[in-house]
Design a protein around this motif. Structure first.
Motif, short mmCIF file in Angstrom:
data_model
loop_
_atom_site.label_atom_id
_atom_site.label_comp_id
_atom_site.label_asym_id
_atom_site.label_seq_id
_atom_site.Cartn_x
_atom_site.Cartn_y
_atom_site.Cartn_z
N ILE A 206 0.82 -1.21 0.00
CA ILE A 206 0.00 0.00 0.00
C ILE A 206 0.86 1.26 0.00
O ILE A 206 0.64 2.17 -0.81
N ARG A 207 1.84 1.31 0.90
CA ARG A 207 2.65 2.53 0.98
C ARG A 207 3.75 2.53 -0.08
O ARG A 207 3.92 3.52 -0.80
N GLY A 208 4.49 1.41 -0.17
CA GLY A 208 5.61 1.38 -1.11
C GLY A 208 5.17 1.37 -2.55
O GLY A 208 5.53 2.26 -3.33
N GLN A 209 4.34 0.38 -2.93
CA GLN A 209 3.92 0.28 -4.32
C GLN A 209 3.00 1.43 -4.70
O GLN A 209 3.01 1.90 -5.84
N GLY A 210 2.20 1.90 -3.73
CA GLY A 210 1.37 3.08 -4.00
C GLY A 210 2.22 4.29 -4.35
O GLY A 210 1.88 5.07 -5.26
N SER A 211 3.33 4.48 -3.65
CA SER A 211 4.23 5.59 -3.96
C SER A 211 4.85 5.43 -5.34
O SER A 211 4.99 6.40 -6.09
N VAL A 212 5.23 4.20 -5.69
CA VAL A 212 5.81 3.95 -7.01
C VAL A 212 4.80 4.28 -8.11
O VAL A 212 5.13 4.95 -9.10
N ILE A 213 3.55 3.85 -7.94
CA ILE A 213 2.51 4.12 -8.93
C ILE A 213 2.31 5.62 -9.09
O ILE A 213 2.22 6.14 -10.21
N ALA A 234 -3.23 11.97 -20.35
CA ALA A 234 -4.07 10.79 -20.15
C ALA A 234 -3.27 9.51 -20.30
O ALA A 234 -3.39 8.58 -19.48
N ILE A 235 -2.41 9.42 -21.32
CA ILE A 235 -1.62 8.20 -21.53
C ILE A 235 -0.66 7.97 -20.37
O ILE A 235 -0.50 6.85 -19.89
N GLY A 236 -0.02 9.05 -19.88
CA GLY A 236 0.89 8.92 -18.75
C GLY A 236 0.19 8.45 -17.49
O GLY A 236 0.70 7.59 -16.77
N LEU A 237 -0.99 9.01 -17.22
CA LEU A 237 -1.74 8.60 -16.04
C LEU A 237 -2.21 7.16 -16.15
O LEU A 237 -2.14 6.39 -15.19
N ILE A 238 -2.68 6.76 -17.34
CA ILE A 238 -3.15 5.39 -17.53
C ILE A 238 -1.99 4.41 -17.33
O ILE A 238 -2.11 3.41 -16.61
N GLY A 239 -0.84 4.68 -17.97
CA GLY A 239 0.31 3.79 -17.84
C GLY A 239 0.82 3.71 -16.42
O GLY A 239 1.15 2.63 -15.92
N GLY A 240 0.86 4.87 -15.72
CA GLY A 240 1.35 4.87 -14.34
C GLY A 240 0.41 4.16 -13.39
O GLY A 240 0.84 3.37 -12.55
N LEU A 241 -0.90 4.40 -13.53
CA LEU A 241 -1.86 3.81 -12.60
C LEU A 241 -2.01 2.31 -12.81
O LEU A 241 -2.32 1.58 -11.87
N PHE A 242 -1.79 1.83 -14.04
CA PHE A 242 -1.87 0.39 -14.30
C PHE A 242 -0.56 -0.33 -13.99
O PHE A 242 -0.49 -1.55 -14.16
N SER A 243 0.45 0.40 -13.52
CA SER A 243 1.75 -0.23 -13.27
C SER A 243 1.73 -1.16 -12.06
O SER A 243 2.73 -1.84 -11.81
N PHE A 244 0.62 -1.20 -11.30
CA PHE A 244 0.55 -2.16 -10.20
C PHE A 244 0.41 -3.58 -10.72
O PHE A 244 0.64 -4.54 -10.00
N GLY A 249 1.08 -2.13 -17.08
CA GLY A 249 1.07 -0.68 -17.14
C GLY A 249 2.08 -0.15 -18.16
O GLY A 249 1.77 0.73 -18.97
N PHE A 250 3.29 -0.70 -18.12
CA PHE A 250 4.31 -0.28 -19.08
C PHE A 250 3.87 -0.59 -20.51
O PHE A 250 4.02 0.24 -21.42
N ALA A 251 3.34 -1.79 -20.74
CA ALA A 251 2.94 -2.19 -22.10
C ALA A 251 1.84 -1.29 -22.64
O ALA A 251 1.90 -0.83 -23.79
N ILE A 252 0.82 -1.01 -21.81
CA ILE A 252 -0.28 -0.16 -22.27
C ILE A 252 0.22 1.24 -22.60
O ILE A 252 -0.05 1.78 -23.68
N GLY A 253 0.96 1.84 -21.66
CA GLY A 253 1.46 3.20 -21.88
C GLY A 253 2.42 3.28 -23.06
O GLY A 253 2.35 4.21 -23.87
N PHE A 254 3.31 2.30 -23.17
CA PHE A 254 4.31 2.32 -24.24
C PHE A 254 3.65 2.17 -25.61
O PHE A 254 3.95 2.94 -26.55
N LEU A 255 2.73 1.20 -25.75
CA LEU A 255 2.09 0.99 -27.05
C LEU A 255 1.22 2.18 -27.44
O LEU A 255 1.23 2.61 -28.61
N LEU A 256 0.46 2.72 -26.48
CA LEU A 256 -0.36 3.89 -26.79
C LEU A 256 0.52 5.09 -27.18
O LEU A 256 0.24 5.77 -28.17
#
Length: 363
Positions: A206-213, A234-244, A249-256
């Protein structure tokens, strides 16, 4: 109590818990978010208590400050981000068509470079991938809307979440004492050790991975916007929030990002390279700095198990299950590791005489 009875009791407890989650899944969201917020803010409240604040005043100061920050960000960013996300989803079919058109323009060069068969296969793969991305984005949007992100749910979250977080924070010490008093006296120290391990794993989740996201979402959204990419926020937020979800998250953001960059900047390949470099820098920061420093080995969950938990809990409990999947997977990992340790210390593993080398002679 025999080991068999203990196992049966814990299995029954787990079944009752899953049944309760399934029955009340429609109203759990404000309580889950409120409990998560309380868990995040409890260290700050404890710090204010050390500075001679009462528990009530410390809870009020911390919670009001956080709510003010969240509301400020909400009114500043959410309208713009929502507009960009909606525009991106509407524009995705057009981007897919533009990319297919560019692929047809490059067909002669691809035929000369790869050969007709490989070029046709590559074009079919790209078309299929683009179709999947468009379908995935539309499916996610429909799922979110169907999951109850309507007016009533939004009002429930806004009204009930701070109230739930306030009362949990206010009575945190009392709840800890109550749980401690309920622990079986004979196994109290052992259970405390398990709970401490769960707390460490939950803190990592929650704290560690939440901070990373959060850091990744801010980095990608800011960098892509400064680079001038259409719908970069929008693309940056989508990729970052799906990184959990590992790699998703990386694949979605990178391809978009790469798809939009190719359509927007073609034939300026330097700008496409800039977008590519942004994601490479983000991956380096996540893998070598953010994740080791903020999360470390506290979660200790196999990525395959994590993805299974996300899919299974979202299927069973909807959006609430998606929020609960990673914390429950972390707890499950701790309990499984404890069970393995107990098994390796038992007569079933060691044999009747407790001979640790018995398995070597049997090979």
């Amino acid at each position: 109590m025999t080991l068999r009875n203990q196992v049966l009791i814990w299995i029954a407890f787990f079944i009752v818990l899953m049944l309760a989650l399934w029955i009340f899944r429609g109203i759990l969201l404000p309580f889950v978010v409120g409990a998560t917020l309380a868990y995040l803010l409890n260290p700050l409240v404890n710090q204010l208590q050390k500075w001679r604040f009462s528990r009530g005043w410390a809870t009020a100061v911390v919670l009001l400050s956080v709510v003010a920050i969240i509301l400020g960000l909400f009114f500043m960013l959410v309208p713009l981000a929502g507009q960009q996300v909606g525009g991106l989803i509407q524009r995705l079919p057009g981007y897919a068509s533009d990319l297919q058109e560019l692929a047809r323009r490059w067909a002669p060069e691809l035929n000369a470079w790869l050969g007709p068969e490989q070029a046709a296969r590559l074009e079919a793969t790209i078309s299929d991938l683009l179709g999947r991305i468009v379908g995935f984005a539309g499916g996610i949007t429909g799922e979110i809307l169907a999951s109850g992100w309507g007016v009533i749910t939004t009002i429930g979250i806004v009204v009930f979440t701070p109230v739930v977080a306030f009362y949990i924070l206010l009575d945190w010490e009392g709840m800890v004492r109550g749980v401690n008093n309920l622990l079986p006296v004979q196994y109290k120290d052992e259970i405390r050790g398990i709970l401490a391990e769960i707390d460490s794993s939950m803190a990592g989740v929650i704290r560690g991975q939440g901070s990373v996201i959060l850091i990744l979402a801010v980095f990608y959204a800011t960098a892509l916007s400064l680079a001038g990419l259409n719908f970069g926020l929008a693309i940056g937020l989508i990729g970052g929030l799906f990184s959990f979800v590992p790699y998703v998250g990386f694949a979605i953001g990178f391809l978009l990002s790469m798809g939009v960059a190719i359509v927007q900047f073609w034939p300026n390949w330097w700008m496409v390279a800039v977008i590519f470099a942004i994601y490479m820098v983000g991956q380096f920061l996540e893998g070598n700095i953010l994740y080791p420093k903020l999360v470390g080995s506290s979660i200790n969950i196999n990525p395959v198990w994590l993805m299974f938990a996300l899919l299974a809990f979202s299927l069973l409990f909807g959006f609430v299950g998606l929020l609960l999947a990673v914390p429950l997977a972390a707890i499950g990992g701790v309990l499984v590791r404890y069970g393995v340790r107990k098994y390796k210390a038992s007569a079933l593993y060691l044999g009747e005489n407790g001979d640790k080398g018995g398995d070597q002679t049997a090979v």
